[in-house]
Scaffold this motif. Structure first.
Motif, PDB file in Angstrom:
ATOM      1  N   VAL A  71      -1.770   8.920   8.313  1.00  0.00           N
ATOM      2  CA  VAL A  71      -1.283   9.534   7.083  1.00  0.00           C
ATOM      3  C   VAL A  71      -2.173  10.680   6.619  1.00  0.00           C
ATOM      4  O   VAL A  71      -3.404  10.586   6.650  1.00  0.00           O
ATOM      5  N   ASP A  72      -1.537  11.793   6.248  1.00  0.00           N
ATOM      6  CA  ASP A  72      -2.239  12.920   5.634  1.00  0.00           C
ATOM      7  C   ASP A  72      -1.885  12.879   4.151  1.00  0.00           C
ATOM      8  O   ASP A  72      -0.949  13.518   3.691  1.00  0.00           O
ATOM      9  N   ALA A  73      -2.659  12.084   3.410  1.00  0.00           N
ATOM     10  CA  ALA A  73      -2.322  11.837   2.013  1.00  0.00           C
ATOM     11  C   ALA A  73      -2.586  13.066   1.156  1.00  0.00           C
ATOM     12  O   ALA A  73      -3.508  13.845   1.404  1.00  0.00           O
ATOM     13  N   THR A  74      -1.765  13.204   0.125  1.00  0.00           N
ATOM     14  CA  THR A  74      -1.929  14.318  -0.814  1.00  0.00           C
ATOM     15  C   THR A  74      -2.613  13.868  -2.101  1.00  0.00           C
ATOM     16  O   THR A  74      -2.756  14.644  -3.035  1.00  0.00           O
ATOM     17  N   GLY A  75      -3.021  12.626  -2.164  1.00  0.00           N
ATOM     18  CA  GLY A  75      -3.700  12.095  -3.347  1.00  0.00           C
ATOM     19  C   GLY A  75      -4.124  10.660  -3.100  1.00  0.00           C
ATOM     20  O   GLY A  75      -4.054  10.157  -1.971  1.00  0.00           O
ATOM     21  N   ASP A  76      -4.585   9.986  -4.139  1.00  0.00           N
ATOM     22  CA  ASP A  76      -5.041   8.608  -4.020  1.00  0.00           C
ATOM     23  C   ASP A  76      -3.899   7.680  -3.610  1.00  0.00           C
ATOM     24  O   ASP A  76      -2.739   7.895  -3.957  1.00  0.00           O
ATOM     25  N   ALA A  77      -4.265   6.636  -2.881  1.00  0.00           N
ATOM     26  CA  ALA A  77      -3.321   5.583  -2.540  1.00  0.00           C
ATOM     27  C   ALA A  77      -3.308   4.534  -3.643  1.00  0.00           C
ATOM     28  O   ALA A  77      -4.231   4.454  -4.465  1.00  0.00           O
ATOM     29  N   GLY A  90      -7.192   4.513  -5.284  1.00  0.00           N
ATOM     30  CA  GLY A  90      -8.353   5.253  -4.830  1.00  0.00           C
ATOM     31  C   GLY A  90      -8.062   5.962  -3.523  1.00  0.00           C
ATOM     32  O   GLY A  90      -6.986   5.801  -2.933  1.00  0.00           O
ATOM     33  N   PRO A  91      -9.019   6.759  -3.039  1.00  0.00           N
ATOM     34  CA  PRO A  91      -8.815   7.473  -1.779  1.00  0.00           C
ATOM     35  C   PRO A  91      -8.782   6.505  -0.602  1.00  0.00           C
ATOM     36  O   PRO A  91      -9.520   5.522  -0.574  1.00  0.00           O
ATOM     37  N   LEU A  92      -7.928   6.807   0.370  1.00  0.00           N
ATOM     38  CA  LEU A  92      -7.764   5.945   1.540  1.00  0.00           C
ATOM     39  C   LEU A  92      -8.421   6.602   2.748  1.00  0.00           C
ATOM     40  O   LEU A  92      -8.172   7.768   3.044  1.00  0.00           O
ATOM     41  N   ARG A  93      -9.266   5.823   3.427  1.00  0.00           N
ATOM     42  CA  ARG A  93      -9.940   6.304   4.636  1.00  0.00           C
ATOM     43  C   ARG A  93      -9.419   5.533   5.834  1.00  0.00           C
ATOM     44  O   ARG A  93      -9.279   4.311   5.784  1.00  0.00           O
ATOM     45  N   LEU A  94      -9.131   6.251   6.927  1.00  0.00           N
ATOM     46  CA  LEU A  94      -8.706   5.623   8.167  1.00  0.00           C
ATOM     47  C   LEU A  94      -9.916   5.406   9.059  1.00  0.00           C
ATOM     48  O   LEU A  94     -10.796   6.271   9.154  1.00  0.00           O
ATOM     49  N   ILE A  95      -9.972   4.258   9.719  1.00  0.00           N
ATOM     50  CA  ILE A  95     -11.120   3.907  10.544  1.00  0.00           C
ATOM     51  C   ILE A  95     -10.632   3.527  11.943  1.00  0.00           C
ATOM     52  O   ILE A  95      -9.996   2.488  12.134  1.00  0.00           O
ATOM     53  N   LEU A 111       0.853  -1.184   0.000  1.00  0.00           N
ATOM     54  CA  LEU A 111       0.000   0.000   0.000  1.00  0.00           C
ATOM     55  C   LEU A 111       0.890   1.235   0.000  1.00  0.00           C
ATOM     56  O   LEU A 111       1.693   1.423   0.916  1.00  0.00           O
ATOM     57  N   VAL A 112       0.740   2.066  -1.029  1.00  0.00           N
ATOM     58  CA  VAL A 112       1.586   3.245  -1.188  1.00  0.00           C
ATOM     59  C   VAL A 112       0.720   4.497  -1.165  1.00  0.00           C
ATOM     60  O   VAL A 112      -0.264   4.600  -1.909  1.00  0.00           O
ATOM     61  N   SER A 113       1.090   5.452  -0.310  1.00  0.00           N
ATOM     62  CA  SER A 113       0.367   6.725  -0.215  1.00  0.00           C
ATOM     63  C   SER A 113       1.328   7.887  -0.446  1.00  0.00           C
ATOM     64  O   SER A 113       2.440   7.901   0.102  1.00  0.00           O
ATOM     65  N   PRO A 114       0.917   8.883  -1.225  1.00  0.00           N
ATOM     66  CA  PRO A 114       1.733  10.087  -1.377  1.00  0.00           C
ATOM     67  C   PRO A 114       1.481  11.039  -0.207  1.00  0.00           C
ATOM     68  O   PRO A 114       0.337  11.261   0.188  1.00  0.00           O
TER      69      PRO A 114
END
Length: 212
Positions: A67-73, A111-116, A27-30
């Motif tokens: 993570v405070d992503a700047t785009g889709d993961a 796609g966008p990543l949501r933390l739960i 899983l990669v997030s920018p």
């Protein structure tokens, strides 16, 4: 990813089956500090259509938990893979105009990543995840086998991640650009190696050669 048409796979059922059989994803997030990567098993669900949802969990100290992503993961699933020697090609003996390559199967989901951070959601998720991987064992372990106090402590140590998949693509690079004789030679060469990884790649090539 770079996806020549002859390697492309876009059938949802095929991609879903691949993710089911190869659940460990990267899983990669920018982020503002650069790319962040985590290796974790993910579960794919078909809703919402057309590409469904991927769910997983990470340890609370993992930067992906905040993570405070700047785009889709991007989730990357990798299957059978291996080096292909040009010495396996009949074309080598015919004209010598051949070079090595690497064959592999991969699926990318983005796609966008949501933390739960919800204990009830996490309990339901780890129950599903456990059932998925314990189901084939003769004496499956269940989440409820753990003492409740211990389980509550473990659940406090993780955070859920959920991706609504907006792009789903697969690449089956298995020699479709080579003559049939070269494909057959590669399959034979891989099988002669005798190791499990080569056997798995040979099997994938055989299936794709049949047009499946």
């Amino acid at each position: 990813m770079y996806l020549p048409r002859h390697f492309a796979e876009d059938r949802i059922d095929v991609l879903a089956a691949f993710m089911h059989d190869h659940p460990l994803a990267t899983l990669v997030s920018p982020t503002v500090d650069g790319l962040l990567a985590t290796h974790l098993p993910l579960l794919w669900d078909p809703e919402p259509a057309p590409f469904g949802t991927l769910t997983g969990h990470v340890a609370r100290p993992n930067p992906h938990a905040t993570v405070d992503a700047t785009g889709d993961a991007l989730a990357i699933f990798l299957g059978p893979q291996g080096y292909v020697s040009p010495s396996w090609y009949p074309a080598k003996r015919e004209h010598g105009k051949v070079v090595p390559t690497w064959n592999y199967v991969a699926v990318h989901a983005a796609g966008p990543l949501r933390l739960i951070d919800d204990v009830d959601w996490l309990r339901a998720f780890v129950t599903r995840l456990t059932a998925r991987h314990e189901g084939s064992l003769p004496e499956p372990w269940q989440v409820t086998d753990a003492p409740e106090a211990y389980l509550a402590q473990m659940l406090r140590g993780i955070v859920g991640v959920e991706m609504t998949v907006r792009r789903l693509e697969g690449k089956w690079k298995l020699g479709q650009n080579r003559p049939e004789a070269d494909v057959a030679g590669t399959i034979d060469g891989l099988r002669e190696r005798g190791d499990p990884a080569s056997a798995s790649l040979a099997a994938a090539m055989e299936v794709r050669k049949r047009g499946v």
